[in-house]
Design a protein around this motif. Sequence first.
Motif, PDB file in Angstrom:
ATOM      1  N   LYS A   1     -31.326   4.874 -34.687  1.00  0.00           N
ATOM      2  CA  LYS A   1     -31.482   3.676 -33.857  1.00  0.00           C
ATOM      3  C   LYS A   1     -30.964   3.923 -32.451  1.00  0.00           C
ATOM      4  O   LYS A   1     -31.562   3.475 -31.454  1.00  0.00           O
ATOM      5  N   ALA A   2     -29.822   4.619 -32.341  1.00  0.00           N
ATOM      6  CA  ALA A   2     -29.278   4.904 -31.018  1.00  0.00           C
ATOM      7  C   ALA A   2     -30.198   5.825 -30.232  1.00  0.00           C
ATOM      8  O   ALA A   2     -30.427   5.623 -29.023  1.00  0.00           O
ATOM      9  N   VAL A   3     -30.750   6.844 -30.898  1.00  0.00           N
ATOM     10  CA  VAL A   3     -31.688   7.736 -30.220  1.00  0.00           C
ATOM     11  C   VAL A   3     -32.935   6.974 -29.789  1.00  0.00           C
ATOM     12  O   VAL A   3     -33.488   7.197 -28.706  1.00  0.00           O
TER      13      VAL A   3
ATOM     14  N   VAL B   1     -34.190   6.795 -25.981  1.00  0.00           N
ATOM     15  CA  VAL B   1     -35.497   7.270 -25.530  1.00  0.00           C
ATOM     16  C   VAL B   1     -36.319   6.141 -24.922  1.00  0.00           C
ATOM     17  O   VAL B   1     -37.031   6.324 -23.931  1.00  0.00           O
ATOM     18  N   ARG B   2     -36.207   4.956 -25.489  1.00  0.00           N
ATOM     19  CA  ARG B   2     -37.058   3.842 -25.054  1.00  0.00           C
ATOM     20  C   ARG B   2     -36.546   3.156 -23.794  1.00  0.00           C
ATOM     21  O   ARG B   2     -37.333   2.805 -22.899  1.00  0.00           O
ATOM     22  N   ASP B   3     -35.231   2.912 -23.719  1.00  0.00           N
ATOM     23  CA  ASP B   3     -34.697   2.059 -22.654  1.00  0.00           C
ATOM     24  C   ASP B   3     -34.050   2.828 -21.507  1.00  0.00           C
ATOM     25  O   ASP B   3     -33.986   2.317 -20.388  1.00  0.00           O
TER      26      ASP B   3
ATOM     27  N   TYR C   1     -33.025   9.491 -18.835  1.00  0.00           N
ATOM     28  CA  TYR C   1     -32.872  10.584 -19.790  1.00  0.00           C
ATOM     29  C   TYR C   1     -34.216  11.274 -19.999  1.00  0.00           C
ATOM     30  O   TYR C   1     -35.243  10.627 -20.245  1.00  0.00           O
ATOM     31  N   LYS C   2     -34.217  12.589 -19.872  1.00  0.00           N
ATOM     32  CA  LYS C   2     -35.422  13.391 -20.032  1.00  0.00           C
ATOM     33  C   LYS C   2     -35.280  14.264 -21.282  1.00  0.00           C
ATOM     34  O   LYS C   2     -34.354  15.058 -21.401  1.00  0.00           O
ATOM     35  N   LEU C   3     -36.241  14.072 -22.194  1.00  0.00           N
ATOM     36  CA  LEU C   3     -36.254  14.876 -23.416  1.00  0.00           C
ATOM     37  C   LEU C   3     -36.801  16.261 -23.103  1.00  0.00           C
ATOM     38  O   LEU C   3     -37.875  16.393 -22.494  1.00  0.00           O
ATOM     39  N   ASN C   4     -36.087  17.289 -23.556  1.00  0.00           N
ATOM     40  CA  ASN C   4     -36.640  18.630 -23.409  1.00  0.00           C
ATOM     41  C   ASN C   4     -37.510  18.966 -24.622  1.00  0.00           C
ATOM     42  O   ASN C   4     -37.602  18.189 -25.573  1.00  0.00           O
ATOM     43  N   GLN C   5     -38.117  20.105 -24.567  1.00  0.00           N
ATOM     44  CA  GLN C   5     -39.073  20.485 -25.604  1.00  0.00           C
ATOM     45  C   GLN C   5     -38.396  20.620 -26.968  1.00  0.00           C
ATOM     46  O   GLN C   5     -38.928  20.178 -27.998  1.00  0.00           O
TER      47      GLN C   5
ATOM     48  N   LEU D   1     -38.563   5.030 -33.858  1.00  0.00           N
ATOM     49  CA  LEU D   1     -38.358   6.222 -33.030  1.00  0.00           C
ATOM     50  C   LEU D   1     -39.682   6.802 -32.565  1.00  0.00           C
ATOM     51  O   LEU D   1     -39.827   7.227 -31.405  1.00  0.00           O
ATOM     52  N   LEU D   2     -40.654   6.817 -33.431  1.00  0.00           N
ATOM     53  CA  LEU D   2     -41.954   7.367 -33.052  1.00  0.00           C
ATOM     54  C   LEU D   2     -42.610   6.507 -31.971  1.00  0.00           C
ATOM     55  O   LEU D   2     -43.226   7.031 -31.021  1.00  0.00           O
ATOM     56  N   LYS D   3     -42.469   5.186 -32.054  1.00  0.00           N
ATOM     57  CA  LYS D   3     -43.001   4.316 -31.000  1.00  0.00           C
ATOM     58  C   LYS D   3     -42.297   4.579 -29.673  1.00  0.00           C
ATOM     59  O   LYS D   3     -42.925   4.558 -28.596  1.00  0.00           O
ATOM     60  N   ALA D   4     -40.970   4.799 -29.745  1.00  0.00           N
ATOM     61  CA  ALA D   4     -40.234   5.085 -28.508  1.00  0.00           C
ATOM     62  C   ALA D   4     -40.685   6.405 -27.895  1.00  0.00           C
ATOM     63  O   ALA D   4     -40.802   6.525 -26.664  1.00  0.00           O
ATOM     64  N   ILE D   5     -40.943   7.412 -28.722  1.00  0.00           N
ATOM     65  CA  ILE D   5     -41.413   8.708 -28.201  1.00  0.00           C
ATOM     66  C   ILE D   5     -42.789   8.556 -27.571  1.00  0.00           C
ATOM     67  O   ILE D   5     -43.070   9.113 -26.499  1.00  0.00           O
ATOM     68  N   LEU D   6     -43.664   7.775 -28.232  1.00  0.00           N
ATOM     69  CA  LEU D   6     -45.004   7.573 -27.674  1.00  0.00           C
ATOM     70  C   LEU D   6     -44.965   6.809 -26.362  1.00  0.00           C
ATOM     71  O   LEU D   6     -45.855   6.976 -25.515  1.00  0.00           O
TER      72      LEU D   6
END
Length: 1323
Positions: free
Chosen positions: A165-167, A171-173, A177-181, A207-212
């Motif tokens: 949930k924290a991740v 990622v969403r808000d 923060y930039k996700l690396n590969q 989490l998948l919705k936040a990544i998308l």
Amino acid sequence: MIFTHGLITQSFPQLSDKQSKQKKSEEKETQSFRPPSCLLLPEEPKRGGDKPKLSKKTNIHVLVEFGLQLLCLCLKRGRLVATEENHCKLVDPFITILVDSLHSKHIRINTLSLRCLCWLLKFKLPSVDDNIRKLANGMFVILKNYASAGASKGENLELISMAFKAVTVLVRDVKIYKLNQTQLQVLLTFCEEDLYDYNRQSTAFSLLKAILSRKLNVPEVLELIKKVEGMSITADSPHVRRECRQIALQYILEYPLGKLLDKHLEFYVTQLSYEMEMGRESALEMLATIFSSFPQNILNDHAGMFFIPMSAALLNDESTKCRKLTALAIKSLLQKIDHNSRKELFNITQRWFTDDKKNHQILAAQLTGLFIEVESTKFSHQLSVILPLIQRQIDPGRYEENPLSSDGETEKDRLLFNCLNTLLKLLRECDIIRDVKWTEEMNIIWEYVVSHLEYEHMWVRLASCQLIGLLFAAWTPEEILQPSSSAQGDFIKSDSIKKLDIPATVTVSDRGISQSNHQKHGVYYQVFHEDLFGQVAEEKEVAGVTSKLFDARFIKSYDSYKILAQVISKESLMAFITPLKVLDTTHSHTIARKVQEVLKKVVTGLLDNPGLDTESLMIFTHGLITQSFPQLSDKQSKRKKTEEKETQSFRPPSCLLLPEEPKRGEDKPKLSKKTNNHVLVEFGLQLLCLCLKRGRLVATEENHYAMCWLLKFKLPSVDDNIRKLANGMFVILKNYDLAGASKGENLELISMAFKYWLEIEDYKLNQTQLQVLLTFCEEDLYDYNRQSTAFSLLKTRKQRGYITQSVGEGMSITADSPHVRRECRQIALQYILEYPLGKLLDKHLEFYVTQLSYEMEMGRESALEMLATIFSSFPQNILNDHAGMFFIPMSAALVNDESTKCRKLTALAIKSLLQKIDHNSRKELFNINQRWFTDDKINHRILAAQLTGLFIEVESTKFSHHLSVILPLIQQQIDPGRYEENPLSSDGETEKDRLLFNCLNTLLKLLRECDIIRDVKWTEEMNIIWEYVVSHLGYEHMWVRLASCQLIGQLFAAWTPEEILQPSSSAQCDFIKMDSIKKLESLALDLISQLQSQFLTEELANQIIKNMVFIAKVAKLLSDRESSSDSGGKENGGTKDKKCLSLQWLIKKMIREANHEAVNQPKTTIKVDIYVSFELFMCLIVMCLSVCLSGLTFVSMDLGPQLLPTVVPVMMPALQRETNENNPNTDLSLKRLAQEVLDILKKILGVETYTQLFAKTHKEQFDRKETRKRKDAVEAVSNPQYAAKKKMKKNLAKREAKKRKIEEYRVSKKIKKRKIKDFAITS
């Protein structure tokens, strides 16, 4: 927040250990550095090595958790809001602390930190930007350490869930923060694993919705989306399918897919043929969402790809729900695409319409209906194409030879129904019914539709009727009847309309009638009249017509008349009723019944008409009842006939004319025009009755007086016509209230006639009329349908005269229904109380007294209830005079009646009598009872004992003046020497048993009401009585034991434990204080022995426990005194070999019984309720085991921490046995009670002492069990024959137990008869 920050960071001085470190350093400085003396011996080395040193920070995490919980709840409950700057400044310092907390070794701290971060990451805080990298790394470390396969259990599961949930929030808000590969691949890997885990699916979806939402395009995302798309079809849970569809739609809409878009869309199109219904439903819902979300240009390009497969699914899918969803999806597609694309799809549908295959034509008809719904009035440009096609498809010539299929319908039926349904939608959307341009085509279509009204298939007929309804909705009745002005007439005005069944097809709506002119309602009258009484009605009576046309089976004109009556004006009332004058010209019973049915509907319609006031309704009603309307009278016709007779000449007939030939048979009777006038009169009376019933007429208004419920109000006309009304009622009763005539309508008439007499109060009946009424009432008492009216009439008539009272009295005893008996008793009581009977009163009272010996139980019950009512209602002087007449028969019934319920009612009646009469009369009855007590017959003494108890209950403390007489008698009757030889009777008990029990029960009531246990005056007699009571504790009969235990309980209740142990100062000592210790010890043994009975009852077990608790209190007090006194050791040494009353001795006895019960009867249980003193709870316990354990509960709560350790080793083994999880015979309630006892012991002793005792007892039991096992193993080697016999005996016992268990569940099992000696008797 300051307090929370101090707790988490441990920055409060009170929580730091700096001061203690300073003190230790000072002490070290002051210590000398002199070496220890060489003469001192070194310490002996300890076993096990050095103990580990304990740090002061070992439990410091508890306070940190407390601070994190406080912060989390402040965020959750809205104490901190992200929109306020002050709150952001307050929580900003916590980010660094929470980031450091992620590296804590305590899982609970990690979980709470992540929970707080889920809230704080939504705030715009500077420290988040500074620590974003550390924060992300800490979360990924937690996922790496705890989210491995098989590790997500217990506390780890909550930690992993919060980490995801924290991740997700990060990622969403947090856009910075930039996700690396690498991190993205790790997250996608976790998401892929969690998709198939039911407990972690929701976090994976989030989490998948936040990544998308970051639009990160990597190959792993595409692979994962493919799996999500598959789960959207194959998942079992609707929630999972919905979440997967949302993720797939988000990916398709937000990612630049290019050519890959077609593959994703084709996937869902191909799933329309999925084998499972839930998968097809999910695919259709996804397509409908795509149609509503996608831009128009993409849908235009892919319209054909969607349209054709969905059209095939619309036709071929077996599921009705899927077909409906397919139709909705196609409709959504057609609404979204542009006109040109929709035109191309319509051209495809048009080609299917002209195809030779029936399935294609059926599909085209359905799709055309969807096109019509989408385009609405814009579809008119396609009429030139569609109307000829529909006209061709509904041609009746195409359906002449139509063999049925296996399911009762053919493809032609489905085609015809779909075409008619499409035509129905077309006529609703496009206004072409009265369009001159399409008159020719529509006339042909209407001809076809009319012919389909007789079609075999029900749905086709229904669609045809709906189409005819649209046809008539487009025209008013006035326009239909007007001649056509155009050369090309409409179908509705042609002669073909005569073929139609008017009431089945004409739908006259409420709105249409109310909006039309009231002066032109005659058109509606003609239509309805034709349906009910014209040629149409005659056709409906033909069996051939009704069998082919289901519409002809119903008549809707009744409801149409009701609707018309709701909107008609008061000027049109007579015109509304005049068409129903068909009654004057017909003598058909069928037509008369139809008119009655119409008028019933009209009555309800007129009352619901807001345009008719009460005055107009009453004038109309009066005219109907009196037949005073000119339109309904026949005076005008009589005048015309007289004028015609006057104009006729009186010239005699010619003699040259031959006379008429005489007809066979007699002349037919003349028929009168007034034969059916009663129907209109009934209509008027129904209208008046409903106006009164529904409150249209109110009694408080003077204008309504003349029209209200005529007999309930004081009206002048009622007083003037009261005698005529009475005579009319008697005529009705004479004509219709005959034997066998009160059936059907006559029953209602007679019932209303009797109710009339209930409302008249001022009319005085003469002797003849009263006798007639009472005769009718006497007959109606035996009629089940008219009993209530007869009872009410008898209650209201209070004139003196002839009355058949014997009927009411007899039925109060013999009637089968309790309601009838109660009504008869009320009438008889009213008669006895209100009529001056004189000497006849004794006869009526004797009647009910003699019924105490009636053969049926219900009759005796009714007689007793009547006597009890008499005792509570009669004045005291009458009861004093008749007390003996009531007392002796009821006393005999108290002993001799076989019914337990009747005996209880008799006791209550006698008690009521004794309460009502005066002291002298009661004394006389007691003297009679006293003589019975001294009688030689044992039944008389049993009766006297019971009656004495009733006297005691009535007089209470005033009964003390009878003690000098009663106590010696009771003492004599309970002497144990009278019951030494007591042979059993056939029912398991003897008259002596009943006598002893009743005497003890009477003594119990005496001790409760009169305080004589400690009265010096009666000490000698009571000591003898107590000796007898103690001896009866071992009596064979269980009820005697119960009464004895209750008496012992009364004895204990009169003394406190302190008073019992005090030495007696008087010369004459009480029973309990004479050698009290030995007496209590003996009583304890007697009470414990009673627990061994297999017939132990709940009430007896409760009483034994109460007595044992008192003895335990005395034993505790005795133990305290012995331990505190100096001479206690000497006394114990002198009485070492004797038994001594102590708590340990009592508990050992109770535990012995518990162990005996557990071994011999492990499954025989009886639940009892025990009130646990000093606590507010009730315990359900089991037979002896539960009794003993509940006794331990009482004792353990009163022992205290001093005496309890000495008795706990005795109590603990039984408690451990009952709380053992592996014990198969433990009852749940018993286990709960044992656990409560253990909790009480832990609370009193302390955790350490309790743990030591518990472990010691458990070890002893384990050692004993292991020793027994080793002994058996050695015995099996040394003496194998004995071991084999022992094992065979055990197996045989198991086999027998299995047989008994099978016999219990067998339907035709044999019930073993119990022997007489085992019946409620213990040896």
